[in-house]
Design an enzyme around this catalytic site. Structure first.
Site, PDB file in Angstrom:
ATOM      1  N   ASN A   1      28.097  -4.351 -49.697  1.00  8.02           N
ATOM      2  CA  ASN A   1      27.741  -4.017 -48.313  1.00  8.02           C
ATOM      3  C   ASN A   1      26.317  -4.390 -47.918  1.00  8.02           C
ATOM      4  OD1 ASN A   1      26.392  -1.969 -49.590  1.00  8.02           O
ATOM      5  ND2 ASN A   1      27.491  -0.295 -48.585  1.00  8.02           N
TER       6      ASN A   1
ATOM      7  N   TYR B   1      19.655   5.379 -57.770  1.00  7.97           N
ATOM      8  CA  TYR B   1      20.997   5.871 -57.436  1.00  7.97           C
ATOM      9  C   TYR B   1      21.367   7.147 -58.203  1.00  7.97           C
ATOM     10  CZ  TYR B   1      22.262   1.787 -54.566  1.00  7.97           C
ATOM     11  OH  TYR B   1      22.344   0.831 -53.573  1.00  7.97           O
TER      12      TYR B   1
ATOM     13  N   GLU C   1      11.952   6.749 -52.566  1.00  5.33           N
ATOM     14  CA  GLU C   1      12.396   5.366 -52.796  1.00  5.33           C
ATOM     15  C   GLU C   1      11.275   4.351 -52.544  1.00  5.33           C
ATOM     16  OE1 GLU C   1      15.887   5.020 -50.346  1.00  5.33           O
ATOM     17  OE2 GLU C   1      17.071   6.334 -51.637  1.00  5.33           O
TER      18      GLU C   1
ATOM     19  N   LYS D   1      20.531  -6.382 -50.674  1.00 13.32           N
ATOM     20  CA  LYS D   1      21.171  -6.311 -51.992  1.00 13.32           C
ATOM     21  C   LYS D   1      21.501  -7.716 -52.507  1.00 13.32           C
ATOM     22  CE  LYS D   1      23.162  -1.654 -51.344  1.00 13.32           C
ATOM     23  NZ  LYS D   1      24.437  -0.902 -51.097  1.00 13.32           N
TER      24      LYS D   1
ATOM     25  N   HIS E   1      20.652  -1.739 -48.397  1.00 12.44           N
ATOM     26  CA  HIS E   1      20.350  -0.324 -48.613  1.00 12.44           C
ATOM     27  C   HIS E   1      19.274   0.092 -47.627  1.00 12.44           C
ATOM     28  CE1 HIS E   1      19.307   3.474 -50.505  1.00 12.44           C
ATOM     29  NE2 HIS E   1      18.049   3.128 -50.272  1.00 12.44           N
TER      30      HIS E   1
HETATM   31  P1  DAT Z   1      24.723   4.162 -48.085  1.00 10.93           P
HETATM   32  O1  DAT Z   1      24.417   2.909 -48.848  1.00 10.93           O
HETATM   33  O2  DAT Z   1      25.362   3.869 -46.764  1.00 10.93           O
HETATM   34  O3  DAT Z   1      23.550   5.087 -47.988  1.00 10.93           O
HETATM   35  P2  DAT Z   1      25.780   5.977 -50.123  1.00 10.93           P
HETATM   36  O4  DAT Z   1      24.368   6.421 -50.367  1.00 10.93           O
HETATM   37  O5  DAT Z   1      26.790   7.028 -49.881  1.00 10.93           O
HETATM   38  O6  DAT Z   1      25.861   4.937 -48.906  1.00 10.93           O
HETATM   39  O7  DAT Z   1      26.278   5.126 -51.367  1.00 10.93           O
HETATM   40  C1  DAT Z   1      25.432   4.179 -51.977  1.00 10.93           C
HETATM   41  C2  DAT Z   1      26.217   2.930 -52.233  1.00 10.93           C
HETATM   42  O8  DAT Z   1      27.274   3.229 -53.157  1.00 10.93           O
HETATM   43  C3  DAT Z   1      26.936   2.370 -51.006  1.00 10.93           C
HETATM   44  O9  DAT Z   1      26.101   1.506 -50.254  1.00 10.93           O
HETATM   45  C4  DAT Z   1      28.087   1.642 -51.619  1.00 10.93           C
HETATM   46  C5  DAT Z   1      28.425   2.482 -52.834  1.00 10.93           C
HETATM   47  N1  DAT Z   1      29.522   3.417 -52.527  1.00 10.93           N
HETATM   48  C6  DAT Z   1      29.428   4.591 -51.863  1.00 10.93           C
HETATM   49  N2  DAT Z   1      30.609   5.193 -51.755  1.00 10.93           N
HETATM   50  C7  DAT Z   1      31.488   4.375 -52.381  1.00 10.93           C
HETATM   51  C8  DAT Z   1      32.886   4.426 -52.627  1.00 10.93           C
HETATM   52  N3  DAT Z   1      33.627   5.438 -52.192  1.00 10.93           N
HETATM   53  N4  DAT Z   1      33.454   3.383 -53.293  1.00 10.93           N
HETATM   54  C9  DAT Z   1      32.709   2.354 -53.735  1.00 10.93           C
HETATM   55  N5  DAT Z   1      31.382   2.241 -53.545  1.00 10.93           N
HETATM   56  C10 DAT Z   1      30.788   3.245 -52.878  1.00 10.93           C
HETATM   57 MG    MG Z   2      22.536   6.207 -49.466  1.00 14.23          MG
END
Ligand code: DAT
Ligand code: MG
Length: 151
Positions: free
Chosen positions: A114, A51, A128, A11, A117
């Site tokens: 974080n 997303y 994706e 990212k 991805h």
């Molecule tokens: P991952 O990236 O571990 O697959 P995800 O698909 O649930 O996680 O979410 C996509 C991204 O969205 C994640 O990397 C960071 C952001 N995100 C997820 N949950 C969040 C939250 N509760 N607050 C802020 N950002 C969040």
């Molecule tokens: Mg995810």
């Protein structure tokens, strides 16, 4: 386990912090095979498609702003259990809960920054990889030491 191809994004924070090489190194060293790699700017349209599952959530706008803020490195990685192995190397979504030794655990502090991805499951991975790479950009090459990595 048959071979899978998963999508990874370093990212914008990972690229800005000069961690692209470190992150690629960790993933490449597992034995997963690099079949796609490029530096690219994610458009708002692509971010929205990538997303889509998060649309309407409170963090959605921030997430789209983040992923489109500056370039990402996109990787397609192939191998047995490529999705699970990549997720293990990444660590869980929230850096504070990500284990030491994982990318998010070692380099992150904020869920909104974080670093990486990785596709979550086979259906997402297929969708994706196709969103980020054309078929011409995916190279199905022979690895000379393949027999020492997969049986
Ligand atoms: P991952 O990236 O571990 O697959 P995800 O698909 O649930 O996680 O979410 C996509 C991204 O969205 C994640 O990397 C960071 C952001 N995100 C997820 N949950 C969040 C939250 N509760 N607050 C802020 N950002 C969040
Ligand atoms: Mg995810």
């Amino acid at each position: 386990m048959s071979s899978e191809t998963t999508l990874v994004l370093v990212k914008p924070d990972g690229v800005q912090r000069s961690l692209s090489g470190e992150i690629i190194r960790r993933l490449e060293q597992t034995g997963l095979k690099l079949v796609g790699l490029k530096l690219m700017q994610v458009s708002t349209e692509l971010a929205g498609r990538h997303y889509a599952e998060h649309e309407g959530k409170p963090f959605y706008e921030g997430l789209v702003n983040y992923i489109t803020a500056s370039p990402v490195v996109a990787l397609a990685l192939e191998g047995p259990d490529a999705i699970a192995i990549t997720r293990k190397m990444m660590g869980v979504t929230k850096p504070a809960e990500a284990a030491p030794g994982t990318i998010r655990g070692d380099f992150g502090v904020d869920i909104g920054r974080n670093l990486i991805h990785g596709s979550a499951n086979a259906e997402d991975a297929e969708r994706e990889v196709a969103l980020f790479f054309t078929s011409d950009e995916l190279l199905r090459w022979e690895r000379t030491n393949e027999g020492w990595i997969t049986e």
